[in-house]
Design a protein around this motif. Sequence first.
Motif, PDB file in Angstrom:
ATOM      1  N   ARG A   1      13.287   5.464 -14.248  1.00 40.32           N
ATOM      2  CA  ARG A   1      13.028   6.748 -14.902  1.00 40.32           C
ATOM      3  C   ARG A   1      12.933   6.579 -16.413  1.00 40.32           C
ATOM      4  N   GLU A   2      13.792   5.723 -16.977  1.00 43.62           N
ATOM      5  CA  GLU A   2      13.756   5.481 -18.427  1.00 43.62           C
ATOM      6  C   GLU A   2      12.443   4.799 -18.822  1.00 43.62           C
ATOM      7  N   VAL A   3      12.002   3.843 -18.004  1.00 48.64           N
ATOM      8  CA  VAL A   3      10.743   3.144 -18.284  1.00 48.64           C
ATOM      9  C   VAL A   3       9.595   4.137 -18.393  1.00 48.64           C
ATOM     10  N   ALA A   4       9.444   4.984 -17.368  1.00 46.56           N
ATOM     11  CA  ALA A   4       8.343   5.946 -17.328  1.00 46.56           C
ATOM     12  C   ALA A   4       8.424   6.916 -18.506  1.00 46.56           C
ATOM     13  N   ALA A   5       9.634   7.368 -18.825  1.00 43.41           N
ATOM     14  CA  ALA A   5       9.812   8.338 -19.910  1.00 43.41           C
ATOM     15  C   ALA A   5       9.462   7.725 -21.264  1.00 43.41           C
ATOM     16  N   ARG A   6       9.898   6.505 -21.501  1.00 40.27           N
ATOM     17  CA  ARG A   6       9.629   5.860 -22.790  1.00 40.27           C
ATOM     18  C   ARG A   6       8.150   5.523 -22.958  1.00 40.27           C
ATOM     19  N   VAL A   7       7.523   5.044 -21.894  1.00 37.82           N
ATOM     20  CA  VAL A   7       6.093   4.741 -21.971  1.00 37.82           C
ATOM     21  C   VAL A   7       5.308   6.011 -22.280  1.00 37.82           C
ATOM     22  N   LYS A   8       5.621   7.075 -21.584  1.00 35.71           N
ATOM     23  CA  LYS A   8       4.927   8.350 -21.801  1.00 35.71           C
ATOM     24  C   LYS A   8       5.127   8.843 -23.234  1.00 35.71           C
ATOM     25  N   ALA A   9       6.358   8.760 -23.733  1.00 36.34           N
ATOM     26  CA  ALA A   9       6.670   9.247 -25.076  1.00 36.34           C
ATOM     27  C   ALA A   9       5.950   8.430 -26.143  1.00 36.34           C
ATOM     28  N   VAL A  10       5.938   7.100 -26.001  1.00 37.84           N
ATOM     29  CA  VAL A  10       5.290   6.246 -26.995  1.00 37.84           C
ATOM     30  C   VAL A  10       3.779   6.450 -26.987  1.00 37.84           C
ATOM     31  N   LEU A  11       3.188   6.558 -25.792  1.00 40.54           N
ATOM     32  CA  LEU A  11       1.740   6.794 -25.723  1.00 40.54           C
ATOM     33  C   LEU A  11       1.368   8.135 -26.338  1.00 40.54           C
ATOM     34  N   ARG A  12       2.192   9.145 -26.101  1.00 47.74           N
ATOM     35  CA  ARG A  12       1.917  10.457 -26.692  1.00 47.74           C
ATOM     36  C   ARG A  12       2.039  10.397 -28.209  1.00 47.74           C
TER      37      ARG A  12
ATOM     38  N   ILE B   1       2.422  -5.892 -19.076  1.00 48.77           N
ATOM     39  CA  ILE B   1       3.831  -6.258 -18.917  1.00 48.77           C
ATOM     40  C   ILE B   1       3.966  -7.740 -19.265  1.00 48.77           C
ATOM     41  N   VAL B   2       4.732  -8.034 -20.293  1.00 46.76           N
ATOM     42  CA  VAL B   2       4.940  -9.428 -20.706  1.00 46.76           C
ATOM     43  C   VAL B   2       6.391  -9.774 -20.386  1.00 46.76           C
ATOM     44  N   GLU B   3       6.578 -10.433 -19.250  1.00 48.30           N
ATOM     45  CA  GLU B   3       7.925 -10.684 -18.722  1.00 48.30           C
ATOM     46  C   GLU B   3       7.859 -11.868 -17.767  1.00 48.30           C
ATOM     47  N   ASP B   4       8.757 -12.852 -17.950  1.00 47.25           N
ATOM     48  CA  ASP B   4       8.727 -14.033 -17.084  1.00 47.25           C
ATOM     49  C   ASP B   4       9.703 -13.948 -15.918  1.00 47.25           C
ATOM     50  N   GLU B   5      10.607 -12.986 -15.954  1.00 49.98           N
ATOM     51  CA  GLU B   5      11.566 -12.832 -14.859  1.00 49.98           C
ATOM     52  C   GLU B   5      10.947 -11.962 -13.766  1.00 49.98           C
ATOM     53  N   GLN B   6      10.742 -12.539 -12.588  1.00 51.45           N
ATOM     54  CA  GLN B   6       9.952 -11.866 -11.550  1.00 51.45           C
ATOM     55  C   GLN B   6      10.555 -10.558 -11.075  1.00 51.45           C
ATOM     56  N   SER B   7      11.874 -10.462 -10.955  1.00 54.83           N
ATOM     57  CA  SER B   7      12.493  -9.227 -10.457  1.00 54.83           C
ATOM     58  C   SER B   7      12.220  -8.061 -11.408  1.00 54.83           C
ATOM     59  N   ILE B   8      12.320  -8.315 -12.722  1.00 50.51           N
ATOM     60  CA  ILE B   8      12.053  -7.266 -13.715  1.00 50.51           C
ATOM     61  C   ILE B   8      10.561  -6.965 -13.754  1.00 50.51           C
ATOM     62  N   GLN B   9       9.768  -8.004 -13.656  1.00 49.95           N
ATOM     63  CA  GLN B   9       8.311  -7.864 -13.627  1.00 49.95           C
ATOM     64  C   GLN B   9       7.875  -6.925 -12.501  1.00 49.95           C
ATOM     65  N   LYS B  10       8.407  -7.157 -11.290  1.00 48.42           N
ATOM     66  CA  LYS B  10       8.040  -6.345 -10.121  1.00 48.42           C
ATOM     67  C   LYS B  10       8.526  -4.903 -10.266  1.00 48.42           C
TER      68      LYS B  10
ATOM     69  N   PHE C   1       5.900  -1.809 -10.305  1.00 43.89           N
ATOM     70  CA  PHE C   1       5.998  -0.740  -9.307  1.00 43.89           C
ATOM     71  C   PHE C   1       6.217   0.619  -9.972  1.00 43.89           C
ATOM     72  N   THR C   2       7.121   0.658 -10.947  1.00 42.53           N
ATOM     73  CA  THR C   2       7.441   1.911 -11.641  1.00 42.53           C
ATOM     74  C   THR C   2       6.220   2.490 -12.348  1.00 42.53           C
ATOM     75  N   LEU C   3       5.488   1.634 -13.037  1.00 42.60           N
ATOM     76  CA  LEU C   3       4.333   2.105 -13.806  1.00 42.60           C
ATOM     77  C   LEU C   3       3.174   2.517 -12.898  1.00 42.60           C
ATOM     78  N   MET C   4       2.984   1.795 -11.805  1.00 43.33           N
ATOM     79  CA  MET C   4       1.930   2.185 -10.859  1.00 43.33           C
ATOM     80  C   MET C   4       2.264   3.514 -10.201  1.00 43.33           C
ATOM     81  N   GLN C   5       3.552   3.748  -9.929  1.00 41.86           N
ATOM     82  CA  GLN C   5       3.990   5.038  -9.382  1.00 41.86           C
ATOM     83  C   GLN C   5       3.749   6.172 -10.378  1.00 41.86           C
TER      84      GLN C   5
END
Length: 231
Positions: A111-122, A10-19, A23-27
């Motif tokens: 939900r969008e984060v998880a879906a896009r990561v999964k789709a791109v990795l696939r 995760i390359v992000e300097d804004e802490q709220s988005i970073q967290k 959290f989403t990806l670890m879940q």
Amino acid sequence: MVNRLQKILIVEDEQSIQKLLEFTLMQANYETAIAQDGEQALKMVMEESPDLIILDLMLPKIDGMDVCRQLRNRDIDTPIIMLTAKGEEMDKIIGLEMGADDYMTKPFSPREVAARVKAVLRRTGERAKPKDEMLEAGQLLVYPNRFEVYLEDSPLEFTRKEFELLVYLMRHPNRVLTRGQLLQAVWNYEFAGDTRIVDVHISHLRDKIEENTRKPRYIKTMRGVGYKFGE
């Protein structure tokens, strides 16, 4: 055997988005690593070898667009999802042209984060799979990745060295190969100085693939030099 979790940088300097991303990806059962700026991101890609990068465009030191450009210029093809500001259509277009695989517009849902990561990795995983190579000459078909040989649709059996020798010959059609070259390519000089091992294996190959071993169709002897594969 425990499967390795896929790692997302995760390359992000804004802490709220970073967290939120962390959290989403670890879940979603991914391992995460975080870079605060573009300079750190480039270093971590080399050190951590992530499976995917979520890359914000607006970063300190080196912006996201330049990070993407530098990675692709170094022939690093790790998939990249870019984070863009709402309505910045040109950023999305430039990002994709630079080599990003996808983008997300802020704000986004977990939900969008998880879906896009999964789709791109696939998608990129399918792209990275080795192609099922096929070598063909007349009625002879060889599948190097499967260790399979067919002659007129009938399967043939080979020892490993016979198979490797046949594949090497077929990958260099119509080229005269010396016994020394074949020794180096197939045996890695395991039998250095004893070129008879090549002749013996050529004889075995001919017994299996040639209709007439006295007048070979596929593997021809170049007297005093070596062999040539060609129909």
